[in-house]
Design an enzyme around this catalytic site. Structure first.
Site, short mmCIF file in Angstrom:
data_model
loop_
_atom_site.label_atom_id
_atom_site.label_comp_id
_atom_site.label_asym_id
_atom_site.label_seq_id
_atom_site.Cartn_x
_atom_site.Cartn_y
_atom_site.Cartn_z
N GLU A 100 0.76 -1.26 0.02
CA GLU A 100 0.07 -0.15 -0.19
C GLU A 100 1.00 1.29 0.03
OE1 GLU A 100 -2.83 -0.28 3.32
OE2 GLU A 100 -3.62 -2.06 2.58
N HIS A 154 -7.81 1.26 2.08
CA HIS A 154 -7.59 0.91 3.53
C HIS A 154 -8.51 2.08 4.47
CE1 HIS A 154 -4.57 -0.83 6.44
NE2 HIS A 154 -5.67 -0.49 7.35
P1 NAD Z 1 -8.69 -9.57 17.33
O1 NAD Z 1 -7.20 -9.78 17.82
O2 NAD Z 1 -9.85 -9.14 18.04
O3 NAD Z 1 -9.15 -10.84 16.47
C1 NAD Z 1 -8.24 -11.41 15.59
C2 NAD Z 1 -8.79 -13.01 15.46
O4 NAD Z 1 -7.85 -13.85 14.53
C3 NAD Z 1 -8.42 -13.64 16.86
O5 NAD Z 1 -9.47 -14.03 17.41
C4 NAD Z 1 -7.23 -14.57 16.60
O6 NAD Z 1 -7.70 -15.79 17.15
C5 NAD Z 1 -7.66 -15.11 15.07
N1 NAD Z 1 -6.64 -15.71 14.39
C6 NAD Z 1 -5.43 -15.74 14.43
N2 NAD Z 1 -4.92 -16.64 13.63
C7 NAD Z 1 -5.81 -17.24 13.06
C8 NAD Z 1 -5.85 -17.92 12.04
N3 NAD Z 1 -4.86 -18.93 11.62
N4 NAD Z 1 -6.96 -18.56 11.52
C9 NAD Z 1 -8.31 -17.93 12.07
N5 NAD Z 1 -8.23 -17.02 12.75
C10 NAD Z 1 -7.21 -16.66 13.35
O7 NAD Z 1 -8.36 -8.29 16.01
P2 NAD Z 1 -9.74 -7.65 15.35
O8 NAD Z 1 -9.74 -6.17 16.10
O9 NAD Z 1 -10.68 -8.36 15.05
O10 NAD Z 1 -8.92 -7.26 14.16
C11 NAD Z 1 -8.51 -8.16 13.13
C12 NAD Z 1 -7.62 -7.56 11.95
O11 NAD Z 1 -8.35 -6.83 11.21
C13 NAD Z 1 -6.42 -6.95 12.46
O12 NAD Z 1 -5.26 -7.36 12.95
C14 NAD Z 1 -6.03 -6.00 11.45
O13 NAD Z 1 -5.11 -6.28 10.66
C15 NAD Z 1 -7.13 -5.65 10.66
N6 NAD Z 1 -7.90 -4.44 10.72
C16 NAD Z 1 -8.19 -3.53 9.54
C17 NAD Z 1 -8.76 -2.26 9.58
C18 NAD Z 1 -9.02 -1.67 8.27
O14 NAD Z 1 -8.82 -0.51 8.40
N7 NAD Z 1 -9.10 -2.21 7.10
C19 NAD Z 1 -9.28 -2.06 10.72
C20 NAD Z 1 -9.07 -2.65 11.74
C21 NAD Z 1 -8.30 -3.95 11.99
C1 MLT Z 2 -5.90 -1.20 12.17
O1 MLT Z 2 -4.90 -2.21 12.00
O2 MLT Z 2 -6.32 -0.72 13.23
C2 MLT Z 2 -6.23 -0.84 10.95
O3 MLT Z 2 -5.33 -1.13 9.77
C3 MLT Z 2 -6.77 0.80 10.56
C4 MLT Z 2 -5.58 1.68 10.53
O4 MLT Z 2 -4.98 1.91 11.65
O5 MLT Z 2 -5.27 2.06 9.71
#
Ligand code: NAD
Ligand code: MLT
Length: 323
Positions: free
Chosen positions: A273, A291
């Protein structure tokens, strides 16, 4: 805004390297018991950041700044790295640990926004909203090309059932979807409580009409969805990734769409990205956002407040809430 780094020993230089909500960093601004010097200097190249980091005590980032080993090595005074968001994959955690630097994140602040974005992407994908909007903006009134599918009675596979995955499932139930969920830590009790069915990744591949991923990017989740998994899926499956680029192999997804196996994909994240020149973006079946999952006023304020409070807590008590 850039204020100067201070070298006096009692000053705590807090360096904000990515754009953060000004309301969110209010706790840092109003803190009077600590001698915090807040410096906002965003959009730096790695070389520029290295040149400025020597006297920094706390580095605060979102996802744009890659906190590499080189940056950590140059940061002679660094004690804490704050990540205003969930994923810490942009931080070299091994290097931080080796240098005794604590890394804190904000795990809860953007859950709701990311879940809402995922549902918006799934709905847009099902109804071709971005494509139809684009056509209409270009003067084309086309009601034939953009016939969609309903979500009701479809099966959604949620892979990664943590905070965001569970919130997505809750909302999908509201759309009257059947939800299959996989997470290594998902118990039968929790699945029952949330009205979802526990399944393996393979079972999800076979049964789901829509698949959404919500895991962190880890060695075990990199390329979790690849050629072999796409081959198991239903023809016409739709894929959503609002978690991290790399969980779904991009080349294999491209091929699966071109071959007609996958009917469409909604992507908020990419392996590299910014991804402005990506082959997946050339496919009409792919809709995308840059994103934006956590990009709401509420989430940005919330994550910045959480890390700001953790910085203050660290300097006052020596402990943090979200290591
Ligand atoms: P979280 O830690 O609450 O949940 C992640 C889950 O993934 C956990 O329950 C974990 O057990 C599970 N996991 C780990 N390894 C795994 C596997 N091999 N197979 C299946 N599940 C598995 O995190 P969250 O708050 O739910 O966020 C998840 C992800 O989303 C973050 O790590 C981040 O990368 C991404 N995110 C992206 C944005 C965005 O802007 N697009 C925003 C927030 C989070
Ligand atoms: C995150 O992991 O929280 C997301 O990627 C959101 C961000 O900070 O851009």
């Amino acid at each position: 805004m850039v204020t100067k780094l201070e070298t006096a020993t009692n000053v705590i230089n807090v360096f904000i390297a990515d754009p953060l909500s000004e309301d969110g960093i209010f706790p840092l601004r109003q803190e009077t018991n600590l001698n915090l010097n807040v410096i906002i200097d965003t959009g730096l190249t790695p070389e520029q950041l290295i040149a400025k980091i020597e006297d920094v005590d706390v580095l605060l980032v979102r996802s744009q700044t890659k906190v590499t080993r080189e940056i950590i090595q140059a940061a002679k005074n660094l004690k804490l790295i704050g990540r205003a968001g969930v994923g810490v994959d942009n931080i070299d955690l091994n290097a931080a640990t080796e240098h005794g630097i604590i890394v804190v994140n904000a795990p809860d602040g953007n859950t709701n926004s990311a879940a809402e974005h995922t549902i918006a992407m799934m709905t847009s994908l099902a109804r071709h909203i971005p494509q139809a909007y684009n056509a209409l903006k270009n003067g084309v009134w086309d009601r034939k090309t953009y016939v969609g599918v309903e979500l009701k009675n479809k099966t959604l596979g949620v892979v990664g059932f943590g905070r965001i995955g569970a919130e997505v499932a809750y909302r999908a139930k509201g759309q009257r979807m059947e939800v299959l969920a996989y997470d290594p830590f998902l118990t039968e009790e929790r699945a029952k409580e949330l009205g979802v069915t526990k399944a393996t990744v393979e079972e999800i591949c076979v049964a789901a009409d829509f698949i959404t991923v919500h895991t962190p990017l880890l060695p075990e989740t990199r390329n979790l969805f690849n050629k072999e998994k796409f081959a198991m899926m239903k023809n016409g499956v739709r894929i959503i990734n609002c978690a991290r680029g790399g969980i779904i192999n991009e080349d294999d997804l491209y091929d699966a769409i071109v071959e007609g196996k996958v009917a469409g994909a909604a992507l908020d994240v990419f392996l590299e990205e910014p991804a402005t020149d990506h082959k997946l973006l050339t496919l009409p079946q792919v809709i995308a956002t840059p994103h934006l999952g956590a990009s709401t006023i509420e989430a940005q304020e919330s994550v910045a407040v959480d890390v700001s409070n953790d910085i203050i807590k660290f300097y006052k008590t020596g402990t943090v809430t979200n290591p």
